[in-house]
Scaffold this active site. Sequence first.
Site, short mmCIF file in Angstrom:
data_model
loop_
_atom_site.label_atom_id
_atom_site.label_comp_id
_atom_site.label_asym_id
_atom_site.label_seq_id
_atom_site.Cartn_x
_atom_site.Cartn_y
_atom_site.Cartn_z
N GLU A 149 0.91 -1.13 0.08
CA GLU A 149 -0.05 -0.07 0.13
C GLU A 149 0.88 1.33 0.03
OE1 GLU A 149 -0.44 -2.64 1.88
OE2 GLU A 149 -2.59 -3.11 1.40
N HIS A 218 -10.24 -5.03 10.40
CA HIS A 218 -11.05 -5.05 9.36
C HIS A 218 -12.28 -4.15 9.31
CE1 HIS A 218 -8.15 -8.24 8.46
NE2 HIS A 218 -8.37 -7.76 7.14
#
Lengths: 413, 394
Positions: A149, A218
Amino acid sequence: MAATFHGVGATVAALSSSSSPSNSFGSKKLLSSPSRSFSVRKRASFTVVRSDGSVNFDLNSKGRRAQQLIANAVATKADSSPASSSSKPGHELLLFEALREGLEEEMERDPCVCVMGEDVGHYGGSYKVTKGLATKFGDLRVLDTPIAENSFTGMGIGAAMTGLRPVVEGMNMGFLLLAFNQISNNCGMLHYTSGGQFTIPIVIRGPGGVGRQLGAEHSQRLESYFQSIPGIQMVACSTPYNAKGLMKAAIRSENPVILFEHVLLYNLKERIPDEDYICNLEEAEMVRPGEHVTILTYSRMRYHVMQAAKTLVNKGYDPEVIDIRSLKPFDLYTIGNSVKKTHRVLIVEECMRTGGIGASLTAAITENFNDYLDAPVMCLSSQDVPTPYAGTLEEWTVVQPAQIVTAVEQLCQ
Amino acid sequence: MALSHLAASASRSSSLLKPLSSALSLRRSISGDNSPLTVETSVPFTSHQCEAPSRSVETNPKELLTFFRDMALMRRMEIAADSLYKAKLIRGFCHLYDGQEAVAVGMEAAITKKDCIITAYRDHCTFVSRGGTLLEVFAELMGRQAGCSKGKGGSMHFYKKDSNFYGGHGIVGAQVPLGCGLAFAQKNSKDETVTFALYGDGAANQGQLFEALNISALWDLPAILVCENNHYGMGTAEWRAAKSPAYYKRGDYVPGLKVDGMDALAVKQACKFAKEHALKNGPIILEMDTYRYHGHSMSDPGSTYRTRDEISGVRQERDPIERIRKLILSHDLATEKELKDVEKEVRKEVDDAIAQAKESPMPEPSELFTNVYAKGLGVESFGADRKEVRATLP
């Protein structure tokens, strides 16, 4: 009108009711005819924007805004009927399909738009938002990145500096924490530190929020972490209509935009117009005009609020529900008009209590509209805890419709 | 001999004539000619996974003299920045590049303005080599309006969009993924240009470097990663920070080249080689073996982690400007005096620029809010009543 919304109502019901039968919120009562609460939602907010419209649409121009204003602010039924009849020929789709449509249209329109992310290409996207785009546009425009990322967000920003318009997808917003440096220092600040030489027309998007027992890591709400980065704009979509509109507007914007989607909203169904349209990035959406209290919300909480609104209406209250959509900057104009009318504000958000969007919004409202408030601003947020796995506990971390009803009753007494 | 007589007579004449005479003498050699000259680099290249380029570098007198002038200008500029910092006209961070000038100058000689360069915070000289003016440099350092970033960036944020200089980045290593993004855009546009992403030996241990390298190699991007190895990551020597100090080998599957970074001609050769390589075969790593005389920044004396002997040793043996000077003198391209005149000229230029920069005003208060968003969007414009509200400063 009722027919088209059944899909939405049903999904909404599915969303907010928990899987456990021992639901103490008595949600059964709230699942009556869904059409009522949506019938006043204005459909007139779409506009035909020519597909060859300029990329730099001038958000400041009052004339332009009058055209595409969602402030046909307080939508009247009279307004919505002619509009809705012309929107009848629209097409029905799910929210993720709306995002894809928006993305696809922009990629067709402008060859500079490209998509980068994990599994966006051949796999089609983990939430199918980019399905089919790789076969259509090729590997150079829909790029599968390795799990890195920090660097691929950086690469997106570097590409944006040269004039490309990348759309960077975080598979889950929480993963973008790894790219925080790039987003904060490079994405947000380069336009300023270079004295205006570089613009960063990047869109960073991805699903976030509390899902169905996805676990703590998450289920993060990144809007609270990103909100103080100067130079970026943040928007949150909540319906297929505004998802497509915001996606298109974000891609066309010269500023870096972070588009927050929600994991649980991807399967919402709605009928959207066939014509090309965008949604203004800095404007809030009037979901339900009312007189007694202003309820400000965004993303998934909108649906909890609308569900609570049904109960409230039954109890005789008339809440005004505004989906703020623009998380940075806040649309203080629409919000202000509402506060001046109702004098009571309730904020319902999914961020945590500490340092969330609600906290900033409370401060902004108190600073600007203190004289108009009859009661302190009330803010319902998620608990300051990592989201637990167990279903019942997870339910308790986020705001539920019953809590909203109680809060409004408290505010209005 | 006639020339020295001329010079001697000039010294007796008024100072008005002096520049004229030196201009006369300069016209002979400093303008230089393009007749080819081949010079051997001081040290051979070491390569990893590729064929090293030849040690013989094609150059010409004009280029050598330009090298000399440019490096002298950069050296002078950095020393002047040092004094300005001590005079508290420059605040905050100021990272000086003296000693490393050969990298900036050699790289520029091998590429065009269409190729992109991106570097970290030690960017004053790279900015100048990309075409930035001294006025822009000093004004930005002092935070004035005439600065390249209107005074809002500072020492670490020099940018020049029209000559593809992408800065100027404060966070160590973050510029490398940006550089690979630039290379991605170049690959998309297919215009046969490359990106040089510079970083230091300290940044070479950042994870995002390897991430970016992996992606660049996967997607065949024309990215050239240049490690300016000055052997110290702020106060930590490279042997204390890196298990493997062979930074050019760190790419593993990506080829690498180790270059003597104090030799401008070697740098030029390597960059030319790297550009050709990157356009055909994807990323390559260049390690420039260089040295900085100053500390990491102005707040670092530079002597607590290395000895003064080491610094003066390098200055005597490997100084890039001295090397070019010796080359020029040995090939009789100019006289000692002419070179000294160039240095004096350069000094004057720097002083003039500083004086001009000092006259430039500080930015207007309203500049606080400009350029946050493109076209002035943002919270401050949309006050509660939708009018253009600029906050009043206390």
